[in-house]
Design a protein around this motif. Structure first.
Motif, short mmCIF file in Angstrom:
data_model
loop_
_atom_site.label_atom_id
_atom_site.label_comp_id
_atom_site.label_asym_id
_atom_site.label_seq_id
_atom_site.Cartn_x
_atom_site.Cartn_y
_atom_site.Cartn_z
N SER A 166 -54.05 26.29 25.69
CA SER A 166 -53.08 26.60 27.14
C SER A 166 -52.18 27.76 27.11
N GLY A 167 -51.49 28.40 27.73
CA GLY A 167 -50.84 29.18 27.08
C GLY A 167 -50.00 29.45 28.56
N PHE A 168 -48.50 30.69 28.56
CA PHE A 168 -47.63 30.54 29.25
C PHE A 168 -47.37 32.39 29.18
N ILE A 169 -46.71 32.41 30.71
CA ILE A 169 -45.95 33.34 31.22
C ILE A 169 -45.03 33.99 30.93
N LEU A 170 -44.28 35.53 29.90
CA LEU A 170 -42.84 35.32 29.88
C LEU A 170 -42.55 36.31 31.09
N LEU A 171 -42.15 35.77 32.18
CA LEU A 171 -41.25 36.32 32.90
C LEU A 171 -40.99 37.99 32.57
N SER A 198 -49.57 32.46 24.18
CA SER A 198 -50.11 32.04 23.91
C SER A 198 -48.87 29.83 22.84
N TYR A 199 -49.61 28.67 23.76
CA TYR A 199 -48.78 27.63 23.51
C TYR A 199 -48.18 27.38 22.27
N SER A 253 -46.77 25.23 37.56
CA SER A 253 -46.54 26.49 36.85
C SER A 253 -45.99 26.24 35.39
N HIS A 254 -46.97 28.23 34.52
CA HIS A 254 -46.27 27.98 33.67
C HIS A 254 -45.62 29.93 33.42
N ILE A 255 -44.74 29.39 33.81
CA ILE A 255 -44.16 30.74 33.68
C ILE A 255 -42.69 30.19 33.65
N PRO A 284 -35.30 27.22 28.91
CA PRO A 284 -36.87 27.52 30.12
C PRO A 284 -37.39 26.91 30.11
N VAL A 285 -38.75 26.40 28.85
CA VAL A 285 -39.25 25.31 28.57
C VAL A 285 -38.82 24.33 28.93
#
Length: 311
Positions: free
Chosen positions: A11-16, A94-95, A172-174, A184-185
């Motif tokens: 899984s991954g994250f989205i960097l705002l 990515s994670y 949420s993964h944002i 923030p993580v």
């Protein structure tokens, strides 16, 4: 609503990022590209300037050259990915990439703080105990201080990343930030983060505050010694050798203390982004100017490097 777990490595994250406004992406890209190039070029020039001039082969400039190298690494961990995201619609990390960015960000950032403490110790010995300077600050001791700084910083980063890897991330993964920072993580985790927060705060106090207290103690000792100098010219000469270092310390630690030494409940996205930009991009960009503009030795070293390049 279905809850998804994002703790797996697939899984991954989205960097705002700094702003979600599409019209600001290209201007921000241009601004941060210029800042990154200034930081990279400025710090790259410092290193050969020091090693090409034998008169700069002193403990202070040994630590400064390593500080410049760490600043290059520090900004490179964050800014290139930020620049890509300014021009990308997905902004995905990515994670594993997130944990790797977090690890190297903390490793290089903490090494910076220990190098600043080492430079403070150098000034302390030079001003308060000049007769023993060559013995206390001999090359072997300086190398041990550098190796100790890197070792402690990397162990700290490894411990923190291992702690973060045990968390689960649901729904949420944002990430409301421009890189994978701890606070923030932690905000995204659906695990109980109270123990993690306590460990993070305690361990951060131990690792980050130690060099800061070392700097404070060094300058208190320096101040007491300098105030005993009878002539105003002597006092000014002693203090002038510390001016650049104090400026760098104030910029670096001022923003770090604001961001990290508060509970998670007081975390503010906008304010923390601005403060984080200060120590991740602005300070590494300004350091070459801080250490060279009012430093005759560095000016001479840079001039010598320039003459060699254009010879």
């Amino acid at each position: 609503m279905e809850i998804k777990n994002y703790s797996s490595s697939t899984s991954g994250f989205i960097l705002l990022g700094l702003s979600s406004n599409p019209q600001l992406q290209k201007p921000l890209f241009a601004i941060f590209l210029i800042m990154y190039l200034l930081a990279a070029v400025g710090n790259v020039l410092i290193i050969p300037a020091i090693y090409s001039d034998p008169r700069l082969h002193t403990p202070m400039y040994f630590f400064l050259s390593n500080l410049s190298f760490m600043d290059i690494c520090f900004t490179t961990v964050i800014v290139p990915k930020m620049l890509v995201n300014f021009l990308s619609e997905t902004k995905v990390i990515s994670y594993v990439g997130c944990l790797a960015q977090m690890y190297f960000f903390m490793a290089f950032g903490n090494t910076d703080s220990y190098l600043l403490a080492s430079m403070a110790i150098d000034r302390l010995v030079a001003i308060c105990n000049p007769l023993h300077y060559d013995v206390v600050m001999k090359p072997r001791h300086c190398l041990l201080m550098l190796l100790g700084s890197c070792s402690i910083s990397h162990l700290h980063s490894l411990f923190r990343v291992l702690l973060m890897s045990r968390l689960s991330f649901c729904a949420s993964h944002i990430i409301k930030h421009f890189f994978c920072d701890t606070q923030p993580v932690l905000k995204l985790s659906c695990s109980d983060t109270s123990s993690s927060q306590m460990v993070v705060m305690t361990e951060t106090l131990a690792v980050i505050v130690t060099p800061f207290l070392c700097i404070i103690f060094s300058y208190l000792r320096i101040m007491v010694t300098v105030l005993r100098i009878p002539s105003a010219a002597g006092k000014w000469k002693a203090f002038s050798t510390c001016g650049s270092h104090l400026t760098a310390v104030a910029l670096f630690y001022g923003s770090i203390i604001y961001v990290y030494f508060r509970p998670l409940s007081m975390y503010s996205v906008v304010r923390d982004r601005v403060a984080t930009v200060m120590y991740t991009v602005v300070t590494p960009m300004l350091n070459p100017f801080i250490y060279s503009l009012r430093n005759k030795d560095m000016k001479r070293g840079l001039k010598k490097l320039q003459d060699r390049i254009y010879r």
